[in-house]
Scaffold this motif. Structure first.
Motif, short mmCIF file in Angstrom:
data_model
loop_
_atom_site.label_atom_id
_atom_site.label_comp_id
_atom_site.label_asym_id
_atom_site.label_seq_id
_atom_site.Cartn_x
_atom_site.Cartn_y
_atom_site.Cartn_z
N VAL A 37 54.86 24.34 0.81
CA VAL A 37 56.23 24.75 1.10
C VAL A 37 56.68 24.25 2.47
CG1 VAL A 37 56.22 26.79 -0.37
CG2 VAL A 37 55.40 26.97 1.98
N SER A 38 57.99 23.97 2.55
CA SER A 38 58.66 23.69 3.82
C SER A 38 59.25 25.00 4.35
CB SER A 38 59.76 22.65 3.63
OG SER A 38 59.24 21.43 3.19
N ALA A 39 59.81 24.93 5.56
CA ALA A 39 60.47 26.10 6.13
C ALA A 39 61.74 26.42 5.34
CB ALA A 39 60.79 25.85 7.59
N MET A 40 62.11 27.70 5.31
CA MET A 40 63.27 28.14 4.54
C MET A 40 64.57 27.59 5.14
SD MET A 40 62.18 32.15 4.01
CE MET A 40 63.62 32.56 3.02
N THR A 69 55.56 28.10 12.55
CA THR A 69 55.78 29.42 11.95
C THR A 69 56.80 29.36 10.82
OG1 THR A 69 57.55 30.03 13.52
CG2 THR A 69 55.27 30.55 14.14
N GLY A 70 57.69 28.38 10.83
CA GLY A 70 58.69 28.29 9.76
C GLY A 70 58.05 28.13 8.40
N GLU A 71 57.08 27.20 8.28
CA GLU A 71 56.38 27.00 7.02
C GLU A 71 55.47 28.17 6.69
OE1 GLU A 71 58.24 23.28 7.67
OE2 GLU A 71 57.21 24.62 9.04
N GLN A 72 54.91 28.80 7.71
CA GLN A 72 54.04 29.95 7.46
C GLN A 72 54.82 31.13 6.88
OE1 GLN A 72 52.00 30.62 11.20
NE2 GLN A 72 51.25 28.51 11.25
N VAL A 73 56.06 31.30 7.33
CA VAL A 73 56.92 32.34 6.76
C VAL A 73 57.18 32.04 5.28
CG1 VAL A 73 59.25 33.29 6.78
CG2 VAL A 73 58.00 33.04 8.91
N GLY A 132 53.16 23.75 4.70
CA GLY A 132 53.14 22.31 4.96
C GLY A 132 53.37 21.99 6.42
N PHE A 133 53.32 20.66 6.75
CA PHE A 133 53.82 20.21 8.05
C PHE A 133 52.86 20.47 9.19
CE2 PHE A 133 56.81 21.68 11.60
CZ PHE A 133 57.30 20.44 11.98
N GLN A 134 51.60 20.88 8.92
CA GLN A 134 50.74 21.32 10.02
C GLN A 134 49.26 21.19 9.69
OE1 GLN A 134 50.60 25.98 9.87
NE2 GLN A 134 52.62 25.29 9.21
#
Length: 401
Positions: A37-40, A69-73, A132-134
């Motif tokens: 997933v990407s950030a919302m 943290t955006g993707e983690q959310v 994702g992204f990390q």
């Protein structure tokens, strides 16, 4: 199955619940499912703006800590939505998913994936949702992969897990012949080669990140691009089908609205001075897209995105006794296909179209797979629409001349 959902597909709680329903159906059909997933929505932009309230130039390490943290959310809320539907699910950060990266903050590259924890969870019948992204570097530092990095995360996991293909779910049904927001009669491309897709992405198409396409190509991983919520056409990105000889073909047109033309005028032509300028500017993060060095001694190249020409870069130019100007309000269109060097009429058509629109073309570049023309920004969309018709991209493949 490895499936990636972008930020627009997860922008609201209702959209997250819709994604959870589709993922639950996949799991209910007996698939072992990994979701990246990407950030919302615009969460990443909002996090960047938040950092800007505390520092004009935020520390790169701390910015990575914040942006991740955006993707983690997204991963956590999607896992919660799945659990509420009765699906056993677990969310993982990039580090927990075994993604090891290298490189500087904000520009990490994946060097290894150790998917043991993912495989254990899949063996227990769980759906795994990965941010994702990390990832983590060898020193244990969190690193983000740069914008579009969730696509790369998904492809890397698909390769590491031995998936048959990697699905990228977006807000458009497949890779289109142009941006449907400005060209109403675009068509989905059923299949496109890794090379052509990478060039479309570099030219401004937002469907896939270029790095993810290059990674897929190196490992022969088929990538399928489909709409996140609707059935319909999709696009398979894969190796070009072998043929004794391939003719010239235009696949699509990409465009970029964020282009600047940097002109550096040196006192007399000098290959050595040009080499020193380019090497020095590259060291300051400037990467030329189109480039010319005529006898007049004026170095011209275009910059994409927000690459800065400030401070040390300008000092370098002045140190070498050169003058510089930057032309803004420019865009670039890229005609992408195969065998373009065998079709000089394509270049002529681009120039003719620009002339009919009253537009100059201060920079151009052509290769076997991409023809890029820089145009005034207020003529860019009209040129894309006109060339889409001229190259018959509004027709089915079998109906094109």
């Amino acid at each position: 199955m490895v499936r990636k959902y972008g930020g627009t597909s997860l922008a609201t709680p209702d959209l997250v619940r819709g994604v959870a329903a589709r993922v639950a159906a996949l799991a209910g059909a007996g698939n072992r499912v990994v979701v990246v997933v990407s950030a919302m929505g615009d969460a990443t932009d909002r996090l960047v703006a938040l950092a800007g309230q505390f520092a004009e130039r935020p520390d790169p390490r701390e910015l990575d800590q914040l942006l991740a943290t955006g993707e983690q959310v997204s991963a956590a809320v999607l896992a919660l939505a799945l659990i509420r539907r009765g699906v056993d699910a677990v969310s993982l950060t990039g580090d927990q998913a075994g993604i090891e990266v290298t490189g500087e903050a904000g520009a990490g590259t994946i060097v290894r994936v150790a998917p043991d924890r993912i495989l254990d969870a899949l063996g227990e019948g769980r759906v795994v949702v990965v941010a994702g992204f990390q990832g983590r570097d060898g020193r244990g530092e969190l690193r983000t992969l740069g914008r579009g990095g969730s696509d790369t995360t998904a492809v890397a996991l698909a390769v590491a897990l031995g998936a048959s293909e990697c699905e990228i779910c977006t807000d458009v049904p497949g890779v289109r012949t142009a941006d449907p927001r400005i060209v109403p009669d675009t068509r989905a491309v059923p299949s496109v080669s890794y090379e052509a897709m990478a060039e479309l992405a570099r030219g401004g198409a937002r469907v896939l990140h270029p790095r993810s396409v290059e990674l897929a190509g190196r490992h022969g991983m088929t990538v399928r691009v489909r709409h996140s919520s609707r059935t319909g056409p999709s696009t398979r990105v894969r190796a070009a089908e072998p043929a004794l000889e391939r003719g010239a073909e235009v696949v699509g047109i990409a465009h970029d609205r964020d282009v600047r033309l940097l002109r550096i005028e040196a006192p007399g032509p000098s290959a050595d001075r040009g080499a020193r300028l380019l090497a020095g500017l590259a060291a300051h993060g400037l990467r030329p897209d189109t480039l010319s060095w005529p006898d007049s001694g004026e170095l011209r190249f275009t910059l994409r995105g927000s690459a800065p020409f400030t401070g040390p870069a300008r000092a370098l130019v002045e140190e070498l006794g050169a003058r510089w100007t930057v032309d803004d309000d420019l865009g670039a269109l890229s005609v992408v296909g195969t065998g373009l060097l065998d079709r000089p009429d394509l270049l002529a058509e681009v120039l003719r179209t620009a002339g009919e629109l009253g537009a100059t073309t201060p920079a151009m570049a052509i290769s076997a797979v991409r023809l890029t023309a820089v145009l005034p920004l207020d003529r860019l969309e009209g040129a894309v629409r006109a060339l889409h018709r001229s190259f018959h991209l509004d027709r089915p493949v079998e109906a094109r001349p």
